[in-house]
Structures are given as structure tokens and as C-alpha cells.
Write a protein that holds these residues in place. Structure first.
Motif, mmCIF file in Angstrom:
data_model
loop_
_atom_site.group_PDB
_atom_site.id
_atom_site.type_symbol
_atom_site.label_atom_id
_atom_site.label_comp_id
_atom_site.label_asym_id
_atom_site.label_seq_id
_atom_site.Cartn_x
_atom_site.Cartn_y
_atom_site.Cartn_z
ATOM 1 N N MET A 103 0.855 -1.185 0.000
ATOM 2 C CA MET A 103 0.000 0.000 0.000
ATOM 3 C C MET A 103 0.887 1.231 0.000
ATOM 4 N N SER A 104 0.608 2.144 -0.898
ATOM 5 C CA SER A 104 1.435 3.350 -0.979
ATOM 6 C C SER A 104 0.874 4.482 -0.139
ATOM 7 N N GLN A 105 -0.346 4.348 0.337
ATOM 8 C CA GLN A 105 -0.944 5.398 1.139
ATOM 9 C C GLN A 105 -0.671 5.185 2.615
ATOM 10 N N ALA A 106 -0.726 6.283 3.347
ATOM 11 C CA ALA A 106 -0.552 6.227 4.797
ATOM 12 C C ALA A 106 -1.909 6.034 5.462
ATOM 13 N N LEU A 107 -1.873 5.481 6.672
ATOM 14 C CA LEU A 107 -3.068 5.321 7.506
ATOM 15 C C LEU A 107 -2.986 6.302 8.662
ATOM 16 N N GLY A 108 -4.087 6.900 8.993
ATOM 17 C CA GLY A 108 -4.161 7.767 10.165
ATOM 18 C C GLY A 108 -5.284 7.293 11.062
ATOM 19 N N LEU A 109 -5.033 7.216 12.350
ATOM 20 C CA LEU A 109 -6.034 6.744 13.305
ATOM 21 C C LEU A 109 -6.227 7.795 14.387
ATOM 22 N N LEU A 110 -7.476 8.118 14.651
ATOM 23 C CA LEU A 110 -7.822 9.065 15.708
ATOM 24 C C LEU A 110 -8.801 8.376 16.644
ATOM 25 N N GLU A 111 -8.472 8.342 17.928
ATOM 26 C CA GLU A 111 -9.329 7.724 18.931
ATOM 27 C C GLU A 111 -9.617 8.751 20.012
ATOM 28 N N THR A 112 -10.893 8.877 20.341
ATOM 29 C CA THR A 112 -11.304 9.841 21.357
ATOM 30 C C THR A 112 -12.238 9.185 22.361
ATOM 31 N N LYS A 113 -12.433 9.872 23.440
ATOM 32 C CA LYS A 113 -13.426 9.453 24.428
ATOM 33 C C LYS A 113 -14.666 10.292 24.162
ATOM 34 N N GLY A 114 -15.678 9.679 23.599
ATOM 35 C CA GLY A 114 -16.912 10.372 23.277
ATOM 36 C C GLY A 114 -17.058 10.641 21.788
ATOM 37 N N LEU A 115 -18.272 10.454 21.301
ATOM 38 C CA LEU A 115 -18.559 10.584 19.871
ATOM 39 C C LEU A 115 -18.479 12.023 19.369
ATOM 40 N N ILE A 116 -18.928 12.960 20.166
ATOM 41 C CA ILE A 116 -18.942 14.362 19.714
ATOM 42 C C ILE A 116 -17.544 14.842 19.361
ATOM 43 N N SER A 117 -16.570 14.548 20.206
ATOM 44 C CA SER A 117 -15.203 14.994 19.915
ATOM 45 C C SER A 117 -14.648 14.286 18.678
ATOM 46 N N LEU A 118 -15.016 13.016 18.466
ATOM 47 C CA LEU A 118 -14.542 12.319 17.262
ATOM 48 C C LEU A 118 -15.153 12.919 16.003
ATOM 49 N N VAL A 119 -16.434 13.196 16.031
ATOM 50 C CA VAL A 119 -17.084 13.797 14.862
ATOM 51 C C VAL A 119 -16.445 15.141 14.542
ATOM 52 N N GLN A 120 -16.186 15.934 15.560
ATOM 53 C CA GLN A 120 -15.520 17.224 15.350
ATOM 54 C C GLN A 120 -14.125 17.022 14.760
ATOM 55 N N GLY A 121 -13.392 16.036 15.297
ATOM 56 C CA GLY A 121 -12.051 15.757 14.792
ATOM 57 C C GLY A 121 -12.052 15.263 13.355
ATOM 58 N N VAL A 122 -12.974 14.376 13.025
ATOM 59 C CA VAL A 122 -13.066 13.862 11.651
ATOM 60 C C VAL A 122 -13.423 14.984 10.689
ATOM 61 N N ASP A 123 -14.338 15.839 11.079
ATOM 62 C CA ASP A 123 -14.687 16.979 10.235
ATOM 63 C C ASP A 123 -13.458 17.836 9.956
ATOM 64 N N ALA A 124 -12.677 18.117 10.985
ATOM 65 C CA ALA A 124 -11.461 18.919 10.818
ATOM 66 C C ALA A 124 -10.444 18.206 9.929
ATOM 67 N N MET A 125 -10.306 16.881 10.098
ATOM 68 C CA MET A 125 -9.345 16.128 9.275
ATOM 69 C C MET A 125 -9.716 16.191 7.799
ATOM 70 N N LEU A 126 -10.995 15.988 7.503
ATOM 71 C CA LEU A 126 -11.430 15.969 6.106
ATOM 72 C C LEU A 126 -11.336 17.334 5.454
ATOM 73 N N LYS A 127 -11.454 18.390 6.248
ATOM 74 C CA LYS A 127 -11.344 19.751 5.719
ATOM 75 C C LYS A 127 -9.895 20.209 5.610
ATOM 76 N N ALA A 128 -9.003 19.627 6.421
ATOM 77 C CA ALA A 128 -7.618 20.109 6.489
ATOM 78 C C ALA A 128 -6.739 19.603 5.354
#
Length: 96
Positions: free
Chosen positions: A1-26
Motif C-alpha cells: 500500500m502506498s498510502q498512509a493510515l491515520g487513526l484518531l481515537e477519542t473518548k466520546g462521539l462528539i469529539s470524534l465527529v468534530q475531529g473527523v470533520d477537521a481532518m477531512l477539511k484540512a
């Protein structure tokens, strides 16, 4: 695989949704599969893309998620082994 993997783990769904939104926009990254419930309020999401984009996205996602809850882990695997990538990244279902 030539692509990198990124993993984000949080405590609570709200913070993960916020983090994923920021990742996809960044950066030019793609969310792989659904966000997963790990247990005990831990949830995780996986992204793929080129190494620089994944690093930038994980940094942005972790910073954004930390404003809304606890970031447990944020990690980038630059060149994952094929077996690891296959077990994490499921092929999309065939369209009928």
C-alpha cells in the motif's frame, strides 16, 4: 500500500465527529469505513491519503477534537504492511 493510515481515537462521539470533520477539511484524505465504537466510550476513525496529507489531517483532527473532549490517541502509519492495510481497509461493496 502506498498510502498512509491515520487513526484518531477519542473518548466520546462528539469529539470524534468534530475531529473527523477537521481532518477531512484540512487535507486531501479519505475516511475509511464507519467510525467505530471501541468500548467504554472510546470511538475511533481511520483515514487514508499520502503521508503529508495524513499527518496534517491527524494534527488538525486531534487539535479540534481536544477542544470538545479527550483525545486518547492520534497516530500515523506511513507505509503500513499490506496485511495490516487489508484488515483495516475493507473494499467497498460491489454496486448492483
Amino acid at each position: 500500500m502506498s498510502q498512509a493510515l491515520g487513526l484518531l481515537e477519542t473518548k466520546g462521539l462528539i469529539s470524534l465527529v468534530q475531529g473527523v470533520d477537521a481532518m477531512l477539511k484540512a487535507a486531501n484524505v479519505e475516511l475509511v469505513g464507519p467510525m467505530k465504537n471501541v468500548g467504554s466510550a472510546l470511538v475511533s476513525a481511520t483515514i487514508v491519503g499520502d503521508v503529508a496529507a495524513v499527518k496534517a489531517a491527524i494534527d488538525a483532527g486531534a487539535q479540534s477534537a481536544s477542544a470538545f473532549g479527550e483525545v486518547v490517541s492520534a497516530h500515523v502509519i506511513a507505509r503500513p504492511a499490506e496485511e495490516l492495510a487489508k484488515s483495516i481497509i475493507k473494499a467497498p461493496a460491489a454496486k448492483k
